[in-house]
Motif scaffolding. Structure first.
Motif, PDB file in Angstrom:
ATOM      1  N   GLU A 169       0.833  -1.206   0.000  1.00  0.00           N
ATOM      2  CA  GLU A 169       0.000   0.000   0.000  1.00  0.00           C
ATOM      3  C   GLU A 169       0.871   1.261   0.000  1.00  0.00           C
ATOM      4  N   GLN A 170       1.928   1.251   0.803  1.00  0.00           N
ATOM      5  CA  GLN A 170       2.845   2.395   0.832  1.00  0.00           C
ATOM      6  C   GLN A 170       3.562   2.546  -0.509  1.00  0.00           C
ATOM      7  N   LYS A 206       1.260   4.205  -2.982  1.00  0.00           N
ATOM      8  CA  LYS A 206       1.132   5.642  -2.719  1.00  0.00           C
ATOM      9  C   LYS A 206       2.354   6.392  -3.241  1.00  0.00           C
ATOM     10  N   LEU A 207       3.532   5.792  -3.081  1.00  0.00           N
ATOM     11  CA  LEU A 207       4.755   6.416  -3.591  1.00  0.00           C
ATOM     12  C   LEU A 207       4.706   6.509  -5.115  1.00  0.00           C
ATOM     13  N   LEU A 208       4.177   5.479  -5.749  1.00  0.00           N
ATOM     14  CA  LEU A 208       4.084   5.477  -7.213  1.00  0.00           C
ATOM     15  C   LEU A 208       3.177   6.589  -7.723  1.00  0.00           C
ATOM     16  N   GLU A 209       2.188   6.982  -6.920  1.00  0.00           N
ATOM     17  CA  GLU A 209       1.301   8.075  -7.307  1.00  0.00           C
ATOM     18  C   GLU A 209       2.056   9.400  -7.413  1.00  0.00           C
ATOM     19  N   VAL A 253       7.998  -6.617  -5.531  1.00  0.00           N
ATOM     20  CA  VAL A 253       9.157  -5.716  -5.569  1.00  0.00           C
ATOM     21  C   VAL A 253       8.740  -4.355  -6.111  1.00  0.00           C
ATOM     22  N   LEU A 254       9.141  -3.310  -5.430  1.00  0.00           N
ATOM     23  CA  LEU A 254       8.916  -1.945  -5.915  1.00  0.00           C
ATOM     24  C   LEU A 254      10.079  -1.546  -6.823  1.00  0.00           C
ATOM     25  N   LYS A 255       9.750  -1.132  -8.040  1.00  0.00           N
ATOM     26  CA  LYS A 255      10.767  -0.712  -9.000  1.00  0.00           C
ATOM     27  C   LYS A 255      10.647   0.794  -9.235  1.00  0.00           C
TER      28      LYS A 255
END
Length: 208
Positions: A33-34, A37-40, A203-205
């Protein structure tokens, strides 16, 4: 010459500060979820949450990430950009693998489906390969792959199909059929693999 040197130093300093800032942001991310939000705040098609599966993804990057701990960050630099990968979650998920032939009862008459089913069952008993039968009969887009589903996580297909896929009474290399009245769908299924627990990570890229 001095001007060029100063400019180079400034660019390197700016790049370093930017990367430091991104890493600080990534350090605060602990949930999907965090991450979303960062991707936004970082609008780019290159930035995304990826899912790596130890059976489906065999690249060096995927293997390296699968073997790291949750929270680890891997940075990959190229001539054009710097990409950060942060492992957010890691889990062991139940997967199944089948081959199937699909008929859409909304576009094919029920009597025709029955005829095809009987032809398929007889042909399989006579030694015709299931993948050849799938290529010939199936109305699903995976017909070209001989009906192979690949490794699927629970929840990927209709409940009625998965109930049979997980049913231990259905032995390997045996055929069973599933009809779903709600969608007027019909499946002829070959169980090709035993149920398997497979490691999966999210994984967050983020690309600089």
């Amino acid at each position: 010459m001095k001007t060029l040197l100063k400019l180079t130093i400034c660019l390197l300093t700016a790049t370093t500060l930017a990367q430091t800032s991104i890493k600080k942001e990534l350090d605060t991310i602990t949930t999907v979820e965090q991450a979303e939000k960062l991707l936004e705040t970082k609008k780019s098609r290159k930035n995304k949450v990826l899912i790596f599966n130890e059976e489906k993804h065999k690249t060096k990057l995927a293997t390296a990430l699968l073997n790291t701990n949750v929270g680890s960050i891997k940075t990959v630099k190229t001539e054009f950009n710097t990409t950060h990968y942060k492992v957010i979650t890691k889990s062991d998920e139940r997967h199944y693998r089948i081959s199937y032939i699909y008929f859409d009862g909304n576009t094919l008459e029920a009597s025709k489906i029955v005829d095809y089913k009987n032809d398929i069952l007889k042909s399989y008993e006579d030694g015709i390969r299931f993948d050849d039968l799938a290529k010939r009969y199936s109305m699903d887009r995976n017909a070209k792959r001989g009906g192979d589903s690949g490794w699927l996580k629970e929840g990927s297909m209709p409940t009625e199909v998965e109930e049979q896929a997980f049913n231990l009474d259905n032995k390997l290399n045996t055929i069973y059929t599933v009809r779903i009245p709600e969608t007027n769908s019909f499946y002829i299924i070959l169980k090709t693999e035993r149920i398997k627990t497979i490691k999966e990570i999210k994984v967050l890229k983020i690309v600089d």
